[in-house]
Design a protein around this motif. Sequence first.
Motif, PDB file in Angstrom:
ATOM      1  N   PRO A 190       0.800  -1.233   0.000  1.00  0.00           N
ATOM      2  CA  PRO A 190       0.000   0.000   0.000  1.00  0.00           C
ATOM      3  C   PRO A 190       0.829   1.277   0.000  1.00  0.00           C
ATOM      4  CG  PRO A 190      -0.806  -1.551   1.659  1.00  0.00           C
ATOM      5  CD  PRO A 190       0.528  -2.047   1.194  1.00  0.00           C
ATOM      6  N   LEU A 191       2.123   1.167   0.368  1.00  0.00           N
ATOM      7  CA  LEU A 191       2.979   2.352   0.415  1.00  0.00           C
ATOM      8  C   LEU A 191       3.579   2.692  -0.939  1.00  0.00           C
ATOM      9  CD1 LEU A 191       4.858   1.592   3.763  1.00  0.00           C
ATOM     10  CD2 LEU A 191       2.804   2.987   3.429  1.00  0.00           C
ATOM     11  N   VAL A 192       3.410   1.797  -1.922  1.00  0.00           N
ATOM     12  CA  VAL A 192       3.994   2.026  -3.243  1.00  0.00           C
ATOM     13  C   VAL A 192       3.353   3.212  -3.932  1.00  0.00           C
ATOM     14  CG1 VAL A 192       4.259   1.034  -5.556  1.00  0.00           C
ATOM     15  CG2 VAL A 192       4.694  -0.374  -3.535  1.00  0.00           C
ATOM     16  N   SER A 193       2.050   3.352  -3.787  1.00  0.00           N
ATOM     17  CA  SER A 193       1.359   4.456  -4.457  1.00  0.00           C
ATOM     18  C   SER A 193       0.103   4.826  -3.690  1.00  0.00           C
ATOM     19  CB  SER A 193       0.987   4.068  -5.895  1.00  0.00           C
ATOM     20  OG  SER A 193      -0.085   3.132  -5.900  1.00  0.00           O
ATOM     21  N   ILE A 253      -2.908   2.478  -4.585  1.00  0.00           N
ATOM     22  CA  ILE A 253      -3.013   1.212  -3.864  1.00  0.00           C
ATOM     23  C   ILE A 253      -3.467   1.457  -2.434  1.00  0.00           C
ATOM     24  CG2 ILE A 253      -1.724  -0.783  -3.027  1.00  0.00           C
ATOM     25  CD1 ILE A 253       0.032  -0.595  -5.486  1.00  0.00           C
ATOM     26  N   TRP A 254      -2.954   2.523  -1.819  1.00  0.00           N
ATOM     27  CA  TRP A 254      -3.384   2.854  -0.451  1.00  0.00           C
ATOM     28  C   TRP A 254      -4.898   3.062  -0.405  1.00  0.00           C
ATOM     29  CZ3 TRP A 254      -0.999   3.309   4.313  1.00  0.00           C
ATOM     30  CH2 TRP A 254      -1.734   3.940   5.307  1.00  0.00           C
ATOM     31  N   ASP A 255      -5.419   3.802  -1.390  1.00  0.00           N
ATOM     32  CA  ASP A 255      -6.859   4.062  -1.425  1.00  0.00           C
ATOM     33  C   ASP A 255      -7.658   2.784  -1.660  1.00  0.00           C
ATOM     34  OD1 ASP A 255      -6.425   6.742  -0.989  1.00  0.00           O
ATOM     35  OD2 ASP A 255      -6.499   7.277  -3.128  1.00  0.00           O
ATOM     36  N   ARG A 256      -7.117   1.847  -2.433  1.00  0.00           N
ATOM     37  CA  ARG A 256      -7.836   0.600  -2.707  1.00  0.00           C
ATOM     38  C   ARG A 256      -7.985  -0.240  -1.448  1.00  0.00           C
ATOM     39  NH1 ARG A 256      -6.977  -2.522  -8.204  1.00  0.00           N
ATOM     40  NH2 ARG A 256      -9.115  -2.993  -7.611  1.00  0.00           N
ATOM     41  N   PHE A 292      -7.562   1.180   1.983  1.00  0.00           N
ATOM     42  CA  PHE A 292      -7.928   1.883   3.210  1.00  0.00           C
ATOM     43  C   PHE A 292      -9.017   2.923   3.027  1.00  0.00           C
ATOM     44  CE2 PHE A 292      -3.531   0.410   3.872  1.00  0.00           C
ATOM     45  CZ  PHE A 292      -3.752  -0.395   4.991  1.00  0.00           C
ATOM     46  N   SER A 293      -9.614   2.989   1.862  1.00  0.00           N
ATOM     47  CA  SER A 293     -10.781   3.857   1.693  1.00  0.00           C
ATOM     48  C   SER A 293     -12.031   3.111   2.147  1.00  0.00           C
ATOM     49  CB  SER A 293     -10.929   4.276   0.224  1.00  0.00           C
ATOM     50  OG  SER A 293      -9.821   5.044  -0.198  1.00  0.00           O
ATOM     51  N   PHE A 294     -13.056   3.859   2.478  1.00  0.00           N
ATOM     52  CA  PHE A 294     -14.329   3.250   2.852  1.00  0.00           C
ATOM     53  C   PHE A 294     -15.192   3.077   1.608  1.00  0.00           C
ATOM     54  CE2 PHE A 294     -18.676   3.194   4.433  1.00  0.00           C
ATOM     55  CZ  PHE A 294     -18.580   2.318   5.514  1.00  0.00           C
ATOM     56  N   SER A 350     -11.298  -6.391   5.274  1.00  0.00           N
ATOM     57  CA  SER A 350     -10.809  -6.729   6.616  1.00  0.00           C
ATOM     58  C   SER A 350     -10.776  -8.234   6.906  1.00  0.00           C
ATOM     59  CB  SER A 350     -11.636  -6.000   7.673  1.00  0.00           C
ATOM     60  OG  SER A 350     -13.010  -6.365   7.593  1.00  0.00           O
ATOM     61  N   PRO A 351     -11.693  -9.047   6.322  1.00  0.00           N
ATOM     62  CA  PRO A 351     -11.596 -10.491   6.593  1.00  0.00           C
ATOM     63  C   PRO A 351     -10.278 -11.111   6.119  1.00  0.00           C
ATOM     64  CG  PRO A 351     -13.766  -9.969   5.733  1.00  0.00           C
ATOM     65  CD  PRO A 351     -12.931  -8.729   5.581  1.00  0.00           C
ATOM     66  N   LEU A 352      -9.625 -10.515   5.122  1.00  0.00           N
ATOM     67  CA  LEU A 352      -8.401 -11.109   4.587  1.00  0.00           C
ATOM     68  C   LEU A 352      -7.297 -11.176   5.648  1.00  0.00           C
ATOM     69  CD1 LEU A 352      -7.283 -12.276   1.917  1.00  0.00           C
ATOM     70  CD2 LEU A 352      -6.411 -10.001   1.398  1.00  0.00           C
TER      71      LEU A 352
END
Length: 336
Positions: free
Chosen positions: A210-213, A216-219, A221-223, A230-232
């Motif tokens: 998630p720190l790469v871009s 990816i972070w938004d994919r 940690f966005s709601f 979260s189950p993963l």
Amino acid sequence: MELFGDPATWLPFAFAALMGAAILTYVILDGFDLGVGLLFPFATPAERDRMVASIGPFWDANETWLVLAIGILLVAFPVAHGVILTALYLPVAVLLVGLIARGVAFEFRVKAPTRHRGAWNRAFYGGSLAASLAQGFMLGLYVTGLQLGWANIAFAALTAVCLTVGFSFIGAVWLIGKTEGDLQLKAIHWARRGIWGMIAGIGAVSAATPLVSGRIWDRWFSFPEVVLLSPLPVISVLLVVLLWRILQRMPFENDRWAWAPFSISTVLFVMAFGGLAYSFYPYVVPEQITIYEAAAAPESLIIILVGALFVLPIIIGYSILAYTVFRGKATELSYY
């Protein structure tokens, strides 16, 4: 070509899925036989023969999946093939040298005179180590966007070490299922020690992705994505706890649950790979080229797909045949 919609959309997606499945299958199947080679220095000569016997019928078929994955990358995504192989030229070369050394040592170690067997054993271990480190290094660079900065190289080196320990772990749990007696007890001990390396490797890649871009972070940690995904991690933690508890209590009476550690480890690898695929889709070169931009012409892809539909069942068929015919415990190694 229009049967499933726009061929410029579904054909690249189909080949990306097929390539991903081939890579995942290779990592799991060839991962355990690379892991067996990594454990060679900790085994006695007799145990090494039994370890080789446990992977002997399978290792050629396992490496077929790597050939399939690279072949798909070359013919279906030629632009991406050029970019990825250019960035990863050195680790790919190390990987090939390692695989060649393993293959030669595998065939020669038993047939060679006794005085030369130690050299071939070292070649088998060295080839396994080189191939494992190279794959981990490539994974680390890929996750960080194929950029060759010092921080990215350091992360790739860390990933190389963690993946190598992870392969040794999955090799150990494979031996738990395929062996018995003192070697099985050793494999349980190896697995108990190696599980933390596997967890560290999966955790490092999962945390870095998630720190790469920002995309990816938004994919992740966005709601509402953060809730839906979260189950993963929760299931992953529960599986690790279950795996640890099983290993702590092994061996069980009548060899019960011998294959449980390998099965759970496989599920963990599948979940980690699924997380990576979700993170980087639709990019085949992270943040640079999508699968749709890199794909060959739809007219070419449909011809390749027809060929793949003939080849893939053959690969799956002889893999299933090998694992069915040679199921059960590994027996004494003999070439006569």
